[in-house]
Motif scaffolding. Structure first.
Motif, PDB file in Angstrom:
ATOM      1  N   ALA B 124      -6.590 -12.968   9.697  1.00 52.63           N
ATOM      2  CA  ALA B 124      -7.226 -11.700  10.080  1.00 52.63           C
ATOM      3  C   ALA B 124      -7.021 -10.731   8.926  1.00 52.63           C
ATOM      4  N   ASP B 125      -8.025  -9.888   8.715  1.00 55.41           N
ATOM      5  CA  ASP B 125      -7.954  -8.944   7.612  1.00 55.41           C
ATOM      6  C   ASP B 125      -7.687  -7.536   8.131  1.00 55.41           C
ATOM      7  N   THR B 126      -6.921  -6.830   7.362  1.00 55.99           N
ATOM      8  CA  THR B 126      -6.655  -5.433   7.681  1.00 55.99           C
ATOM      9  C   THR B 126      -6.624  -4.644   6.379  1.00 55.99           C
ATOM     10  N   ARG B 127      -6.549  -3.378   6.505  1.00 51.56           N
ATOM     11  CA  ARG B 127      -6.478  -2.517   5.314  1.00 51.56           C
ATOM     12  C   ARG B 127      -5.368  -1.508   5.512  1.00 51.56           C
ATOM     13  N   TRP B 128      -4.518  -1.394   4.549  1.00 56.26           N
ATOM     14  CA  TRP B 128      -3.456  -0.393   4.594  1.00 56.26           C
ATOM     15  C   TRP B 128      -3.993   0.861   3.915  1.00 56.26           C
ATOM     16  N   SER B 129      -4.355   1.810   4.724  1.00 55.02           N
ATOM     17  CA  SER B 129      -4.974   3.008   4.191  1.00 55.02           C
ATOM     18  C   SER B 129      -4.980   4.078   5.271  1.00 55.02           C
ATOM     19  N   PRO B 130      -4.829   5.356   4.929  1.00 61.58           N
ATOM     20  CA  PRO B 130      -4.614   5.846   3.569  1.00 61.58           C
ATOM     21  C   PRO B 130      -3.141   5.851   3.223  1.00 61.58           C
ATOM     22  N   LEU B 131      -2.856   5.447   2.021  1.00 60.92           N
ATOM     23  CA  LEU B 131      -1.520   5.588   1.461  1.00 60.92           C
ATOM     24  C   LEU B 131      -1.633   6.677   0.404  1.00 60.92           C
ATOM     25  N   THR B 132      -0.826   7.683   0.476  1.00 61.43           N
ATOM     26  CA  THR B 132      -1.044   8.857  -0.373  1.00 61.43           C
ATOM     27  C   THR B 132       0.098   9.048  -1.360  1.00 61.43           C
ATOM     28  N   ALA B 133      -0.256   9.655  -2.491  1.00 63.53           N
ATOM     29  CA  ALA B 133       0.723   9.921  -3.547  1.00 63.53           C
ATOM     30  C   ALA B 133       0.307  11.169  -4.302  1.00 63.53           C
ATOM     31  N   ALA B 134       1.266  11.787  -4.944  1.00 55.14           N
ATOM     32  CA  ALA B 134       0.990  12.915  -5.829  1.00 55.14           C
ATOM     33  C   ALA B 134       1.857  12.756  -7.060  1.00 55.14           C
ATOM     34  N   ALA B 135       1.335  13.162  -8.206  1.00 49.82           N
ATOM     35  CA  ALA B 135       2.088  13.006  -9.444  1.00 49.82           C
ATOM     36  C   ALA B 135       1.661  14.067 -10.433  1.00 49.82           C
ATOM     37  N   GLY B 136       2.562  14.406 -11.314  1.00 54.22           N
ATOM     38  CA  GLY B 136       2.214  15.283 -12.419  1.00 54.22           C
ATOM     39  C   GLY B 136       1.579  14.468 -13.537  1.00 54.22           C
ATOM     40  N   VAL B 137       1.034  15.163 -14.507  1.00 52.98           N
ATOM     41  CA  VAL B 137       0.431  14.470 -15.638  1.00 52.98           C
ATOM     42  C   VAL B 137       1.541  14.101 -16.620  1.00 52.98           C
ATOM     43  N   PRO B 138       1.666  12.807 -16.942  1.00 47.29           N
ATOM     44  CA  PRO B 138       2.719  12.424 -17.884  1.00 47.29           C
ATOM     45  C   PRO B 138       2.326  12.802 -19.310  1.00 47.29           C
ATOM     46  N   GLY B 139       3.275  12.695 -20.211  1.00 47.77           N
ATOM     47  CA  GLY B 139       3.002  12.990 -21.613  1.00 47.77           C
ATOM     48  C   GLY B 139       2.206  11.879 -22.275  1.00 47.77           C
ATOM     49  N   ASP B 140       1.867  12.096 -23.528  1.00 46.04           N
ATOM     50  CA  ASP B 140       1.110  11.090 -24.288  1.00 46.04           C
ATOM     51  C   ASP B 140       1.886   9.781 -24.323  1.00 46.04           C
ATOM     52  N   ASP B 141       1.118   8.703 -24.283  1.00 47.09           N
ATOM     53  CA  ASP B 141       1.683   7.348 -24.351  1.00 47.09           C
ATOM     54  C   ASP B 141       2.619   7.030 -23.192  1.00 47.09           C
ATOM     55  N   ALA B 142       2.611   7.856 -22.187  1.00 45.48           N
ATOM     56  CA  ALA B 142       3.522   7.625 -21.065  1.00 45.48           C
ATOM     57  C   ALA B 142       2.792   6.881 -19.944  1.00 45.48           C
ATOM     58  N   GLU B 143       3.579   6.346 -19.063  1.00 40.83           N
ATOM     59  CA  GLU B 143       3.043   5.599 -17.931  1.00 40.83           C
ATOM     60  C   GLU B 143       2.818   6.553 -16.767  1.00 40.83           C
ATOM     61  N   LEU B 144       1.703   6.399 -16.099  1.00 43.29           N
ATOM     62  CA  LEU B 144       1.449   7.168 -14.878  1.00 43.29           C
ATOM     63  C   LEU B 144       1.908   6.333 -13.695  1.00 43.29           C
ATOM     64  N   ARG B 145       2.775   6.903 -12.897  1.00 39.26           N
ATOM     65  CA  ARG B 145       3.271   6.180 -11.729  1.00 39.26           C
ATOM     66  C   ARG B 145       2.865   6.948 -10.479  1.00 39.26           C
ATOM     67  N   LEU B 146       2.173   6.263  -9.603  1.00 38.39           N
ATOM     68  CA  LEU B 146       1.708   6.857  -8.347  1.00 38.39           C
ATOM     69  C   LEU B 146       2.436   6.173  -7.194  1.00 38.39           C
ATOM     70  N   ASP B 147       3.330   6.894  -6.573  1.00 43.52           N
ATOM     71  CA  ASP B 147       4.130   6.345  -5.479  1.00 43.52           C
ATOM     72  C   ASP B 147       3.462   6.646  -4.148  1.00 43.52           C
ATOM     73  N   HIS B 148       2.677   5.704  -3.681  1.00 42.15           N
ATOM     74  CA  HIS B 148       1.972   5.885  -2.417  1.00 42.15           C
ATOM     75  C   HIS B 148       2.854   5.474  -1.247  1.00 42.15           C
ATOM     76  N   THR B 149       2.722   6.188  -0.181  1.00 37.72           N
ATOM     77  CA  THR B 149       3.408   5.810   1.054  1.00 37.72           C
ATOM     78  C   THR B 149       2.472   6.046   2.239  1.00 37.72           C
ATOM     79  N   GLY B 150       2.764   5.398   3.342  1.00 36.30           N
ATOM     80  CA  GLY B 150       1.954   5.638   4.530  1.00 36.30           C
ATOM     81  C   GLY B 150       2.245   4.626   5.626  1.00 36.30           C
ATOM     82  N   GLN B 151       1.709   4.929   6.789  1.00 34.65           N
ATOM     83  CA  GLN B 151       1.817   4.021   7.919  1.00 34.65           C
ATOM     84  C   GLN B 151       0.713   2.977   7.833  1.00 34.65           C
TER      85      GLN B 151
END
Lengths: 200, 548
Positions: B124-151
C-alpha cells in the motif's frame, strides 16, 4: 462649460416655474456659504465606532481623528475642513481582533458641508477615505465617502454611514467582507474645542 | 473450589484490583507507539533542479536522513504509528541559489516523501506530508540542511508477518523568504501542483481577485515575505533500497474494542486482512491540510451568553469559511485525581474540521452591542490509552474511546467600550467507552459496550481576562479552553453475567471532572497567504491551570 451650466440653470428654472415652484434649494445650496467659528485645528474622539458590512458588524473601542476647519465667513461647503490623521483602537469582530490602517497617502480626507438642516445641524460628507483592516485571515481595503453632520450644540461630528464607502477588489476577511461590499461607517467624534458652523 | 469457581473468584479479584487502581490514581499512558526513536536511515537522492540552475548541474545529489519512531513489533489490527518523523535533506546551496530571488534571507521548506508499505506480498502506498522545515541561508560553498518534521499516517495490517516501509520519491517545495520590500517576482512553477501562482492550478489563489497582489507574510510582524516556491523532485539514487523501517506484526486476541452504535462516533477497530493506511490528514482533501468536507450539522448556540436587555438584533448572517485546527489536552477524573491525554500530540492527533462563521448574530446600530459568531465543527478523537497505578505499583491499563457529537463553536462580545466582555466556547455531547482493561498485564473483560450510560454535555470556555491577558486569545489564534463535566453512571460493563457497572460508576462517575484543551492557531486555507497552514499541533497545556 460655463455656457452649458447657464443653459441648464435657465432650463431648470423655467421648468420649475412652469410647475409653479420657486427656484430655491438646488441653486441656493450650490451657492451657499458658511461661517466657521473659530475654526482651526481640532481633535475628535469617538467611542465605539462601527463598520457595518452585509455579513458583520466590526467595531472599535475608540477612534481619534485630527484635522483642521477653515475659519471665517463666506466659506464654500466643499473642503470646509479636512482630516489629516485618524486612528482606531481595540478593533474586533466578535472577539476577533484586527487593526485599522489608514492610507496616509490619501490624507487629507475632505470634510464637506452640503447644507444646514437647522441652525444646530450642518449636513455634509467626508470624502477621499481609504483605509485597510488587517488581521488573521483578514485583509480588506475600503475607500469612498461617508455621510454625516456636525452638531454645533455638542461640538460633535456625527458620522452616519451611507455614502460610497465600499470594499475594494481583493478584500478577504474571514468570509465576512468581500469585494464590493458597501460599508456603513458610524461614529460620533466629540471635538476637543468648541466649533460652530453656520450659514447666513 | 471448582475451576469455574476459581475463575469467577479470579475475575472478582481482578475487578476489585481494577477498581482499586482507578481510585488509586491515573497517569497518562504512552499508547501503542514506540517509546524510542529509531536510529536514522541515510539515503541518497538525486534531485532535479529547477530552471535557473547553472548548466551542467541539472541534478544535485541530496543526502537524506530519515528518522522514524516505528516500533519493532506491533499487533495485528492495531495502528502502527511511525511518526512523528524527521526527514533532513542536505544539498549544496550553491546549486540551488541561482533559482532563488535576490535578497533571499531564509528558506521555508515543505517535504513530501512517498512511502510504500509491504507485507506478505501485498503493498500500500502512502505519503508523508506535509513535513516542514525552516532554515537560514548558508554561506558560500556551504551545505543547506533542511530539517523537516511532521506527523505521518499510521499503518494497520490484517495479518502477522514482517512489515517493511520503503521510501520512494521525495519532493521538496522550498519557499524563499526575502526582506519585505525586496520581494522578487518569479514565474509560477508549472511542475508544482500546489503552487498557487500556477494559473493552471485549481488551488485557490491567495488573492484570487487580485493576482498581482503579492502573497503577504503569514505573520504580519514578520519582516520577511515569501516569494514563489522552488520545487525539487528527487528520486532515490542508484543502488539505494530505500528501506526505512521493519516492523514485526504479531497475532493478537480480541481487544474488546467497543462498537460504535451511536451517531457521530468513530469506526470500530475490526482487524481485517491486508494493509490499511490511515488517511493522510487533509492533504488529499483540501488545500493546506483542511478537509474539504464541510461540517453541516446544526449549531447549538445555547451555551452563548445572552445579549444585554434591550438589545435589538439584526437578522442572522451566514458565510462559509473553512478552517481547521488541532486541540490537545487532558481529561482529569476527580475521583481518581489523575489525568489522561486527549488527542495525544505525540501520536496521531485528530484535526478538528470547522465551518467557521456559519451562523452570526450582530446587534443593530444604536442598540446595546452584541456579536455572536457561530461555527460548526467535527472531530473524531483518537482513543486514549492510560495506565492506572494501583497502590502506586500495580499497573492497570485501559483504552478510552471518545464518541463525540457535532461541535458548536461560538465567539462574541457583549456590550461595548470598557464594559465589553468577550466570550468563546466549544460545546458538544460526548460519551466514553472503556475497553482493553488489563490488570498487571492480565485482561479484564469488560465487554464491548462498557461506557457511560448516556452522553454528557461538554462546554469548553476560553478565558480572555482583562485587556487580552487571559489564557485564550480568540477563536482563530486559540489558547486554553477548559470545562467541568459531570460523568454519568456506567453501563454495559462486564461479561459472562458479571456486572461491573457499579464498580466503574463508583470509581469514575460524578461531577467536577475537568477537561483542559490547548487549541492551536487555525489553518485558514482561503485566507490571503493561507495563514496558519498547515495546521500545527500545539503542546499539551500545563497540568497546573491558570486561575483566570
Amino acid at each position: 462649460m460655463r455656457k452649458i451650466f447657464r443653459t441648464t440653470a435657465v432650463t431648470a428654472a423655467a421648468f420649475a416655474a412652469a410647475l409653479g415652484m420657486t427656484v430655491s434649494s438646488a441653486s441656493a445650496t450650490a451657492q451657499a456659504t458658511y461661517t466657521v467659528t473659530p475654526g482651526g485645528a481640532f481633535t475628535g474622539t469617538a467611542t465605539g465606532p462601527t463598520l457595518t458590512v452585509p455579513n458583520a458588524v466590526l467595531e472599535c473601542a475608540s477612534s481619534v481623528a485630527s484635522g483642521t476647519l477653515k475659519s471665517g465667513s463666506g466659506l464654500a461647503g466643499e473642503g470646509i475642513g479636512d482630516i489629516s490623521s485618524i486612528g482606531f483602537e481595540g478593533c474586533q469582530v466578535g472577539g476577533i481582533q484586527f487593526t485599522v490602517v489608514p492610507d496616509e497617502t490619501t490624507y487629507p480626507w475632505k470634510i464637506n458641508v452640503t447644507g444646514m438642516s437647522s441652525a444646530d445641524r450642518a449636513d455634509g460628507t467626508i470624502t477621499g477615505i481609504r483605509a485597510s483592516i488587517e488581521g488573521f485571515s483578514c485583509n480588506a481595503t475600503f475607500s469612498g465617502s461617508v455621510n454625516g453632520w456636525f452638531e454645533n450644540s455638542t461640538d460633535t461630528l456625527h458620522v452616519t454611514g451611507g455614502g460610497t464607502l465600499a470594499a475594494e477588489a481583493g478584500a478577504n476577511c474571514l468570509g465576512f467582507i468581500n469585494p464590493g461590499d458597501h460599508a456603513d461607517f458610524v461614529g460620533d467624534y466629540v471635538l476637543d474645542s468648541p466649533q460652530e458652523i453656520t450659514s447666513p | 473450589m471448582t475451576p469455574q469457581a476459581r475463575s469467577a473468584h479470579r475475575t472478582r479479584r481482578l475487578a476489585v484490583a481494577a477498581a482499586a487502581a482507578l481510585v488509586a490514581g491515573l497517569v497518562s499512558g504512552t499508547g501503542s507507539q514506540a517509546d524510542e526513536t529509531r536510529p536514522p536511515v541515510m539515503l541518497a537522492y538525486d534531485c532535479v533542479l529547477p530552471e535557473g540552475a547553472p548548466s551542467g548541474a541539472a541534478r544535485v545529489r541530496t543526502e537524506v536522513e530519515v528518522t522514524t519512531r516505528a516500533p519493532g513489533t506491533a499487533k495485528v489490527g492495531e495502528p502502527i504509528a511511525p511518526g512523528p518523523v524527521a526527514v533532513a535533506a542536505a544539498l549544496p546551496y550553491d546549486d540551488l541559489a541561482p533559482a532563488l530571488p535576490e535578497g533571499t534571507t531564509a528558506l521555508a521548506s515543505e517535504a513530501a516523501l512517498d512511502v510504500r508499505v509491504r507485507q506478505n506480498g501485498e503493498s500500500a502506498d502512502t505519503r508523508w506530508s506535509p513535513l516542514t522545515a525552516a532554515a537560514g541561508v548558508p554561506g558560500d560553498d556551504a551545505e543547506l540542511r533542511l530539517d523537516h518534521t511532521g506527523q505521518v499516517p499510521a499503518v494497520t495490517v490484517g495479518s502477522p508477518g514482517r512489515v517493511v516501509l520503503v521510501a520512494g520519491e521525495l519532493t521538496l517545495k522550498i519557499t524563499p523568504l526575502t526582506r519585505t520590500g525586496e520581494q522578487q517576482k518569479q514565474p509560477p512553477d508549472p511542475a508544482d501542483p500546489t503552487d498557487s501562482t500556477n494559473p493552471t492550478n485549481p488551488t485557490p489563489s491567495a488573492n484570487p481577485t487580485n493576482p498581482t497582489n503579492p502573497t503577504p507574510s503569514a505573520n504580519p510582524t514578520d519582516p520577511t515575505s515569501p516569494a514563489a516556491p522552488v520545487t525539487l523532485t528527487c528520486a532515490l539514487a542508484d543502488g539505494q533500497d530505500g528501506l526505512l523501517a521493519e516492523v514485526t506484526a504479531e497475532a493478537t486476541g480480541g481487544t474488546g474494542a467497543p462498537g460504535t452504535d451511536d451517531p457521530g462516533t468513530g469506526p470500530a477497530e475490526q482487524p481485517g486482512a491486508g494493509i490499511e493506511v490511515a488517511p493522510e490528514q487533509g492533504r488529499e482533501d483540501g488545500p493546506d491540510g483542511c478537509p474539504a468536507e464541510r461540517p453541516d450539522g446544526e449549531i447549538d448556540l445555547s451555551d452563548a451568553p445572552p445579549p444585554l436587555p434591550g438589545t435589538v438584533l439584526r437578522p442572522p448572517t451566514s458565510v462559509h469559511l473553512p478552517v481547521c485546527a488541532y486541540a490537545v489536552g487532558y481529561g482529569t477524573v476527580r475521583k481518581l485525581d489523575g489525568s489522561m491525554v486527549i488527542n495525544d500530540p505525540e501520536r496521531k492527533p485528530a484535526l478538528m474540521n470547522v465551518w467557521a462563521n456559519k451562523h452570526n448574530v450582530f446587534s443593530a446600530i444604536g442598540s446595546p452591542r452584541y456579536a455572536l459568531i457561530g461555527s460548526a465543527a467535527t472531530i473524531d478523537l483518537p482513543d486514549a490509552e492510560s495506565t492506572f497505578l494501583a497502590f502506586g505499583f500495580t499497573p492497570v491499563s485501559a483504552k478510552v474511546r471518545f464518541e463525540t457529537g457535532p461541535v458548536s463553536i461560538g465567539t462574541g462580545t457583549i456590550g461595548s467600550g470598557q464594559a465589553a466582555e468577550n466570550f468563546a466556547f466549544a460545546s458538544f455531547d460526548q460519551r466514553l467507552r472503556i475497553y482493553d482493561v488489563k490488570v498487571n498485564g492480565t485482561r479484564l473483560d469488560v465487554g464491548p459496550k462498557c461506557g457511560t450510560a448516556k452522553p454528557y454535555h461538554v462546554t469548553l470556555r476560553g478565558s480572555f481576562g482583562p485587556n487580552g491577558t487571559g489564557s485564550y486569545t480568540n477563536v482563530l489564534l486559540g489558547g486554553l479552553l477548559t470545562a467541568k463535566i459531570d460523568i454519568p453512571e456506567f453501563s454495559g460493563c462486564g461479561t459472562g453475567g458479571e456486572d461491573l457497572d457499579a464498580l466503574f460508576t463508583a470509581a469514575i462517575s460524578g461531577p467536577d471532572n475537568s477537561i483542559a484543551m490547548n487549541q492551536a492557531t487555525v489553518c485558514s486555507p482561503e485566507g490571503n497567504g493561507r495563514p496558519g497552514c498547515p495546521a500545527a499541533v500545539p503542546p499539551l497545556p500545563s497540568l497546573t491551570l491558570p486561575s483566570n
